[in-house]
Design an enzyme around this catalytic site. Structure first.
Site, PDB file in Angstrom:
ATOM      1  N   GLN A  49      -4.431  -1.716   9.750  1.00  0.00           N
ATOM      2  CA  GLN A  49      -4.295  -3.034   9.134  1.00  0.00           C
ATOM      3  C   GLN A  49      -4.838  -4.115  10.070  1.00  0.00           C
ATOM      4  O   GLN A  49      -4.436  -4.205  11.221  1.00  0.00           O
ATOM      5  CB  GLN A  49      -2.820  -3.292   8.795  1.00  0.00           C
ATOM      6  CG  GLN A  49      -2.578  -4.575   8.027  1.00  0.00           C
ATOM      7  CD  GLN A  49      -3.197  -4.568   6.624  1.00  0.00           C
ATOM      8  OE1 GLN A  49      -3.098  -3.582   5.896  1.00  0.00           O
ATOM      9  NE2 GLN A  49      -3.839  -5.657   6.243  1.00  0.00           N
TER      10      GLN A  49
ATOM     11  N   LYS B  36       0.846  -1.208   0.000  1.00  0.00           N
ATOM     12  CA  LYS B  36       0.000   0.000   0.000  1.00  0.00           C
ATOM     13  C   LYS B  36       0.876   1.251   0.000  1.00  0.00           C
ATOM     14  O   LYS B  36       0.634   2.194  -0.762  1.00  0.00           O
ATOM     15  CB  LYS B  36      -0.945  -0.022   1.218  1.00  0.00           C
ATOM     16  CG  LYS B  36      -2.036  -1.082   1.083  1.00  0.00           C
ATOM     17  CD  LYS B  36      -2.810  -1.308   2.378  1.00  0.00           C
ATOM     18  CE  LYS B  36      -3.746  -2.516   2.214  1.00  0.00           C
ATOM     19  NZ  LYS B  36      -4.428  -2.905   3.439  1.00  0.00           N
TER      20      LYS B  36
ATOM     21  N   ASP C 231     -10.913   2.604   4.094  1.00  0.00           N
ATOM     22  CA  ASP C 231     -11.178   1.168   3.972  1.00  0.00           C
ATOM     23  C   ASP C 231     -12.679   0.901   3.840  1.00  0.00           C
ATOM     24  O   ASP C 231     -13.093  -0.201   3.496  1.00  0.00           O
ATOM     25  CB  ASP C 231     -10.664   0.426   5.228  1.00  0.00           C
ATOM     26  CG  ASP C 231      -9.352  -0.318   4.976  1.00  0.00           C
ATOM     27  OD1 ASP C 231      -9.050  -0.575   3.800  1.00  0.00           O
ATOM     28  OD2 ASP C 231      -8.665  -0.632   5.953  1.00  0.00           O
TER      29      ASP C 231
END
Ligand code: NAD
Length: 291
Positions: free
Chosen positions: A96, A52, A119
């Site tokens: 994460q 990412k 997200d």
């Protein structure tokens, strides 16, 4: 049969975003900034976060990686999230997953400011998605939507069977395909581990999204001639045929299913490469929202 090339489409999107970022910089607008929180040093999470951050650099974003020890307390982590919520230089951030067991993931997800939740996991974004309002869509279903769109695949009135109902893939995918938009307007059947007549249902499907995480589960006898098959699964199994000693498998038995399909995504190189690009697109949108 058309092979859906996720790698190619992800590259196209990367170039489009990079161009827009360069234009923003030239016009004196803010450079998008994505932050990532990584707790502990789980190998897979390290790889995902690393990829990412790398993509951020490639499109000209700013990025920052905040690493914390696996024994960070829930309260400390929530404080760090609050700092990012209040930092005007950060447009979007991710935590994460998975997190260590002593931290309540749902509490963490709900602590993220929905305006920075790139997200798309916060209930506010999930609710807006359900109501077809502008929101940050979860990365994997958003990536699939973009593949369908860029390949001009007809979805209206089609019967789509989604296998799996997780919060990050199956359930949002089902919602997006049923929405009154393109891609969308499908008649959706959501299936899961308690579904009793799966084969009967998949045989009726014009489109199948396989997201259950079981290697080569979907076989040719479960697929109607001409169906669109989207394979989300990634299972890493030992193999003596590769240098690394591992091979990636999708949820679809590709060799026997592909000849029956009108379109199919391979694993790897299908849905996977699109996921990070969705996160990048969401971050760009979060930044644009502040213009
Ligand atoms: P999950 O384990 O959270 O959910 C799996 C779902 O499949 C559950 O809803 C379960 O009810 C259903 N299921 C299990 N067995 C079934 C069966 N026999 N019949 C019907 N349904 C069944 O998994 P997830 O997080 O949604 O991920 C699914 C797969 O997608 C995994 O292989 C994961 O690695 C992969 N994945 C890939 C990407 C990507 O970028 N390509 C992103 C996320 C997840």
């Amino acid at each position: 049969m058309v092979l859906i090339d996720g790698k190619k489409i992800a590259q196209e999107i990367k170039e489009e975003v990079a161009k827009e970022v360069a234009q923003r910089k030239a016009r004196g607008l803010k450079t998008p900034h994505l932050s990532a929180i990584l707790v502990g040093n789980d190998g897979a999470s390290e790889t995902y976060v690393g990829a990412k951050v790398k993509s951020c650099h490639e499109v000209g974003f700013e990025s920052s990686l905040l690493r914390f020890d696996s024994n960070i307390s829930e309260e400390e982590l929530l404080n760090e999230i609050e700092k990012l919520n209040n930092d005007p230089s950060v447009d979007g951030f991710i935590v994460q997953l998975p997190l260590p067991k002593h931290i309540n993931e749902q509490k963490v997800i709900e602590a993220v400011n929905p305006a920075k939740d790139v997200d798309g996991f916060h209930p506010v974004n999930a609710g807006k998605m359900l109501l077809n309002l502008p929101s940050f869509l979860p990365a994997t279903p958003y990536g699939i939507i973009q593949l369908l769109e860029r390949y001009n695949i007809e979805t209206s009135g089609k019967h789509c069977v989604v296998i799996g109902r997780s919060n990050i893939v199956g359930m949002p995918m089902s919602v997006l395909l049923a929405r009154n938009s393109y891609p969308g307007n499908c008649t959706v059947t959501i299936t899961h581990s308690r579904t009793k007549n799966l084969k009967e249902l998949t045989l009726q499907a014009d489109m199948i999204v396989a997201a259950l995480g079981k290697a080569e589960f979907l076989t040719a006898d479960m697929v109607k001639q001409g169906a669109v098959v989207i394979d989300v699964g990634i299972t890493r199994l030992p193999s003596d045929k590769t240098k690394s000693g591992f091979k990636l498998f999708g949820d679809v038995k590709f060799d026997e299913v592909a000849p029956k399909c009108s379109y199919i995504t391979p694993v790897p190189g299908g849905v996977g490469p699109m996921t990070i690009m969705s996160l990048i697109k969401n971050t760009l949108q979060a930044c644009r929202n502040k213009d």
